[in-house]
Design an enzyme around this catalytic site. Structure first.
Site, mmCIF file in Angstrom:
data_model
loop_
_atom_site.group_PDB
_atom_site.id
_atom_site.type_symbol
_atom_site.label_atom_id
_atom_site.label_comp_id
_atom_site.label_asym_id
_atom_site.label_seq_id
_atom_site.Cartn_x
_atom_site.Cartn_y
_atom_site.Cartn_z
ATOM 1 C CG HIS A 1 -0.382 0.293 2.520
ATOM 2 N ND1 HIS A 1 -0.079 -0.682 3.439
ATOM 3 C CD2 HIS A 1 -0.039 1.465 3.115
ATOM 4 C CE1 HIS A 1 0.413 -0.128 4.538
ATOM 5 N NE2 HIS A 1 0.455 1.186 4.370
ATOM 6 C CG ASP B 1 0.116 -4.062 2.825
ATOM 7 O OD1 ASP B 1 0.202 -3.551 1.693
ATOM 8 O OD2 ASP B 1 0.071 -3.389 3.880
ATOM 9 N N GLY C 1 3.509 6.891 7.765
ATOM 10 C CA GLY C 1 4.891 7.051 7.309
ATOM 11 C C GLY C 1 5.776 5.921 7.780
ATOM 12 C CG ASN C 2 6.571 4.457 11.852
ATOM 13 O OD1 ASN C 2 6.084 5.305 12.596
ATOM 14 N ND2 ASN C 2 7.853 4.128 11.887
ATOM 15 C CB SER C 3 3.194 2.000 6.072
ATOM 16 O OG SER C 3 2.033 2.119 6.848
ATOM 17 C CG LEU D 1 -4.226 -26.410 4.591
ATOM 18 C CD1 LEU D 1 -4.784 -26.154 5.981
ATOM 19 C CD2 LEU D 1 -3.523 -27.749 4.543
ATOM 20 N N GLY D 2 -7.164 -26.322 0.941
ATOM 21 C CA GLY D 2 -8.394 -26.829 0.340
ATOM 22 C C GLY D 2 -9.480 -27.078 1.372
#
Length: 504
Positions: free
Chosen positions: A140, A170, A247-249, A304-305
């Site tokens: 993002h 992400d 801003g830390n993302s 895994l299904g």
């Protein structure tokens, strides 16, 4: 004499061939290991870390902070101005006054209602993970950006190239050109304990590099935030109370040994700023995603299904399945043909372990499965009627096989035969351009009700004039949850078709 010369010539040719072979292999090997961390080798920013100067038992963050800050970068993105439209033309007739008064005058005659979204700028953080310039950050942070620039702690700036991105987790990988960069050494997020001291490193609120401290307050947290960008999110966050702000993302979550244990991704806050809790993608998930993006261009995600309850089981579910608190994950359905179905797992079974690792919640189970790729064999331990069973199954991809998923371009996923609308036809229907779907094909378009001959004129309100515009508009959100709008030449009215390219 002649025989001796021939022997010497053979020896010389053999030596040259051996040298060239070794040189060529080393060149090839270097390319294969680009961006890969070498076990046991530390970058220069860790010099002096283990020199014994820290007092035994003392909680001291200075060495970890000193080692980490050079390897955490500031990411600045720019999205170019673009034109959007809210309505397609209500009249297909040419505005007779446009030549005199300009196209804006056409609004009075039912022309397109359009506007220009100005250039946008944003910033976040990233982490160098190799000495040759590979950077991991959040999807993002860079999603939809036209330009990505990196600034290091020493103020040197670089233009970054996007290597790949995975909205489900992400995570995104960038590359800057250069060598001998400082980088963070991978830790092991499985070893992280509740109450353990951790540090968050990044560039919050457009400030310079900042270090905050906190503890691990929870593991395997799922907060539903990745559903905003993916229909099949991966969430098993490390929760901390280290102060994290916008801003830390994409920045680093490290332990007191300076090792990377997570990528800071989200905050839980009613205001959008720090309010006590922040969330990081565990590094063991990050490593798998990064390796796949660098090797295949897309994540090789295994399934895994089974279907299972995402949240805490209700009292009725506990009673129905005989589930005790913290016992495991209830299987609510087993699609036919999936990995679990083939291995004999049934609805009502309770999954308790994945490859001997205990799992008690859905996010814990997903985190374990995420580490494997289609074709890998794993053991699943489960309870049925109170009795413990073990099944060995071969994981499959979303399509139900074990093939390597190729990184198809966004237009290849769309499918169909596409071509630009010619200028004469565009003028006839009073549109700035468009993309003609000559033939639907067998791609994602075939899953809509669209017919051959449709002209795409906008995607999520963004004006489409040609195939380059179409590609850019779809890539802004990876083709997830988009609406293709347009017209059929010769017919009145506008048409819209919802589309999701994820998993294609």
């Amino acid at each position: 004499m002649m025989k001796l010369k021939n022997i010497l010539l053979v020896i010389l040719i053999s030596a040259a061939t051996s040298f060239l072979s070794v040189w060529g292999y080393n060149r090839w090997e270097a390319k294969q290991t680009a961006g890969v961390q070498e076990p046991g080798k530390l970058p220069i920013n860790y010099a002096g870390f283990f020199d014994g100067e820290r007092a035994a038992g003392a909680v001291d963050f200075t060495a970890a902070s000193t080692s980490a800050t050079p390897a955490v970068v500031h990411i600045k993105t720019k999205t170019k101005a673009r034109q959007v439209t809210n309505n397609l033309p209500r009249s297909r007739s040419r505005n007779p006054f446009s030549d005199l008064f300009g196209d804006d005058f056409g609004d009075l005659f039912g022309g397109p209602q359009s506007q220009t979204i100005p250039e946008q700028r944003a910033s976040g953080s990233g982490v160098l993970i190799s000495n040759d310039g590979f950077i991991v950050t959040n999807n993002h942070v860079i999603d939809g950006a036209d330009d990505i620039n990196i600034t290091l702690n020493n103020k040197r700036s670089y233009k970054a190239t996007l290597i790949g991105a995975d909205p489900s987790s992400d995570i995104a990988v960038l590359k800057i050109e250069g060598k001998n960069f400082p980088y963070l050494v991978y830790g092991n997020s499985d070893d992280v304990k509740l109450g353990q001291w951790v540090l968050a490193v990044g560039y919050p609120l457009t400030l310079d590099v900042t270090v905050t401290a906190g503890i691990i307050s929870a593991k395997a947290r799922s907060i539903g935030i990745n559903r905003r960008q993916s229909e099949s999110p991966i969430e098993s966050f490390l929760q901390t109370d280290a102060a994290v702000n916008p801003g830390n993302s994409g920045g680093a979550l490290i332990n007191t040994d300076g090792q990377l244990i997570g990528i800071n991704s989200a905050i839980a806050s009613p205001t959008g700023s720090y309010a006590g809790y922040s969330y990081a993608v565990p590094v063991n998930i990050v490593k798998k995603v990064v390796n796949d993006l660098m090797k295949f261009g897309t994540v090789q995600r295994a399934y895994l299904g089974i279907q299972y309850s995402m949240g805490e089981p209700t009292e009725d579910e506990k009673k129905e399945y005989g589930l005790r608190d913290g016992e495991g994950v209830v299987v609510t359905d087993v699609p036919v043909g999936g990995a679990a179905s083939v291995a004999g797992i049934k609805k009502g079974d309770i999954v308790t372990k994945i490859n001997e690792v205990k799992v008690t919640t859905g996010p814990e189970m997903v985190e374990q499965v995420t580490r494997y790729k289609p074709g890998d064999k794993i053991t699943v331990t489960y309870l049925r009627d109170g009795k413990e069973n073990t099944a060995t199954l071969t994981l499959k991809n979303r399509s139900g096989n074990t093939n390597v998923v190729k990184n198809a371009t966004i237009l290849e996923k769309l499918g169909g035969t596409l071509e630009n609308l010619d200028k004469k036809t565009a003028a006839t229907y009073d549109v700035p351009g468009g993309v003609v779907v000559r033939k639907i094909g067998s791609g994602a378009l075939s899953k809509t009700k669209m017919q051959d001959g449709f002209v795409i004129t906008s995607v999520n309100g963004i004006v489409i004039k040609n195939t380059d515009d179409l590609r850019a508009a779809l890539e802004r959100n990876k083709g997830n949850n988009v609406k293709l709008e347009g017209m059929y030449p010769g017919y009145e009215g506008s048409y819209g078709y919802p589309l999701n390219l994820e998993g294609e």
